[in-house]
Design an enzyme around this catalytic site. Structure first.
Site, short mmCIF file in Angstrom:
data_model
loop_
_atom_site.label_atom_id
_atom_site.label_comp_id
_atom_site.label_asym_id
_atom_site.label_seq_id
_atom_site.Cartn_x
_atom_site.Cartn_y
_atom_site.Cartn_z
N ASP A 1 0.85 -1.19 0.00
CA ASP A 1 0.00 0.00 0.00
C ASP A 1 0.89 1.25 0.00
O ASP A 1 1.82 1.34 -0.80
CB ASP A 1 -0.95 -0.05 1.20
N TYR B 1 -3.19 11.42 1.41
CA TYR B 1 -3.74 11.19 0.08
C TYR B 1 -3.86 12.50 -0.69
O TYR B 1 -3.55 12.57 -1.89
CB TYR B 1 -5.11 10.51 0.18
N HIS C 1 -4.70 -7.63 1.41
CA HIS C 1 -4.06 -6.33 1.51
C HIS C 1 -3.16 -6.19 2.74
O HIS C 1 -2.12 -5.54 2.69
CB HIS C 1 -5.16 -5.26 1.56
#
Length: 382
Positions: free
Chosen positions: A178, A305, A359
């Site tokens: 990630d 982000y 994940h």
């Protein structure tokens, strides 16, 4: 520069306030036949919140976390929290592990002993690592950058200073998935002289233009999967990349809202076949959530982000990574590209497709992942 020991000790008033807010949750309505396709399932969330109130013991989790050697160090004006566990072997290799979102340093705690002391877990002592696990800036117990622009390159710069200047490791390896894979990528791109190698959970966003080779059929199919994923599951990323502050008011004020936002990702991104507790116990889910809550870092975590989306791009950001790279693929479809897609960006020396795990691989399949990390770095030991 030096590091100072750190011990987690959350004041009781913070835990009491958390419990009060959970008890006073104003629950929304939900369709009679509501399922996870509508968003976080209200029936499961009620169970989890009830457990959070009545059965979850943060002090037990705090004791577990404090069993690891933790430190803080000021780097470029930011206090960075990290675990540093020395390896048990003849010549441990330095290795930095970076988590992602909506995870925390807690995700790496299962894999740490497998890497530091492989001989005690069915491995060979010569594969031992000195393991460093930082909390990303603005995550967990690392300082909030306070709206100072923070990009993945910036984090790779911080990690290099942590490893070289604070801990004295001139050369080291890196692993991540990630966001952590992006950090490892930038370590390989901008600090190759310090890198032994990087190991990633298949992260690649190659630059594609008229000068690059046409996409193979497998790559075209993968791009189609990415587009479908963005349509069905990518709304969170778009929101966090464009209007993170709007989210922050509710998520920082309501622990139930915070749980709804994060738990849905743990279910949909893990290899749990729709049953989240096949992979994570309630205590594990709530430990991660409580770290976000007590540190009030949900806003700074999602703001990363925004910074990534709005940071200026330059040609250096798209340079090929020549540092030796190991790629491990989980069964998460969006992170299972064809090898040629990854090789557009990385010097892939080892390629493994795991039979299970999603994940959060370090938490879901720590043994499988530890085995891959050991195998990838083994040829580079001196």
């Amino acid at each position: 520069m030096r590091a100072t020991p750190f011990h987690i000790d959350v004041t009781q008033s913070v835990l009491d306030d958390l419990k009060r807010r959970l008890i006073q949750t104003r629950w929304p309505d939900a369709p009679k036949e509501a399922n996870w396709n509508d968003g976080t399932n209200i029936g499961y969330l009620r169970q989890l919140v009830s457990y959070w109130i009545q059965d979850f013991n943060w002090r037990d989790q705090e004791k577990y976390l404090n069993g690891f050697q933790q430190f803080k160090a000021r780097i470029d004006g930011l206090k960075i929290h990290f675990i540093h566990e020395c390896g048990v072997g003849p010549k441990p290799m330095p290795l930095i592990l970076t988590h992602g979102w909506p995870s925390s340093f807690f995700e790496m705690t299962k894999i740490i002993p497998l890497l530091t002391d492989p001989a005690s877990h069915g491995g060979d002592a010569t594969d031992a690592f000195d393991v460093v696990v930082p909390s990303l800036p603005g995550y967990g117990f690392s300082q909030n950058p306070n709206y100072r622009k923070m990009t993945l390159k910036d984090i790779s710069d911080l990690w290099t200073k942590l490893m070289v200047d604070i801990l004295g490791y001139r050369h080291f390896g890196a692993h991540g998935g990630d966001i952590g894979a992006g950090v490892a990528t930038n370590l390989g791109r901008f600090h190759p002289e310090n890198m032994i190698g990087i190991h990633i959970l298949a992260f690649a966003s190659p630059i594609l233009n008229q000068k690059t080779a046409p996409l193979t059929e497998a790559e075209q199919q993968y791009v189609s999967k990415l587009k479908l994923w963005e349509k069905e599951d990518g709304a969170y990323e778009h929101q966090q990349s464009t209007r993170p502050q709007t989210l922050a008011y509710g998520l920082n004020d309501s622990p139930t809202g915070l749980a709804a936002w994060i738990i849905e990702k743990f279910r949909s991104w893990s290899d749990c076949n729709g049953e989240i507790e096949r992979r994570f116990s309630k205590d594990e889910l709530l430990t991660n959530l409580t770290i976000y809550w007590i540190t009030e870092t949900i806003n700074s975590s999602i703001h990363l982000y925004y910074d990534h989306q709005h940071s200026p791009k330059n040609t250096q950001m798209f340079r090929r990574i020549e540092v030796p790279t190991g790629a491990t693929l989980t069964v998460e479809p969006v992170n299972r590209p064809p090898r040629e897609w990854v090789e557009r960006t990385y010097n892939v020396q080892r390629w493994t497709e795991l039979p299970r795990g999603g994940h959060f691989a370090a938490f879901e399949e720590p043994e499988l992942l530890a085995r891959e990390i050991r195998a990838f770095f083994r040829p580079f030991r001196k």
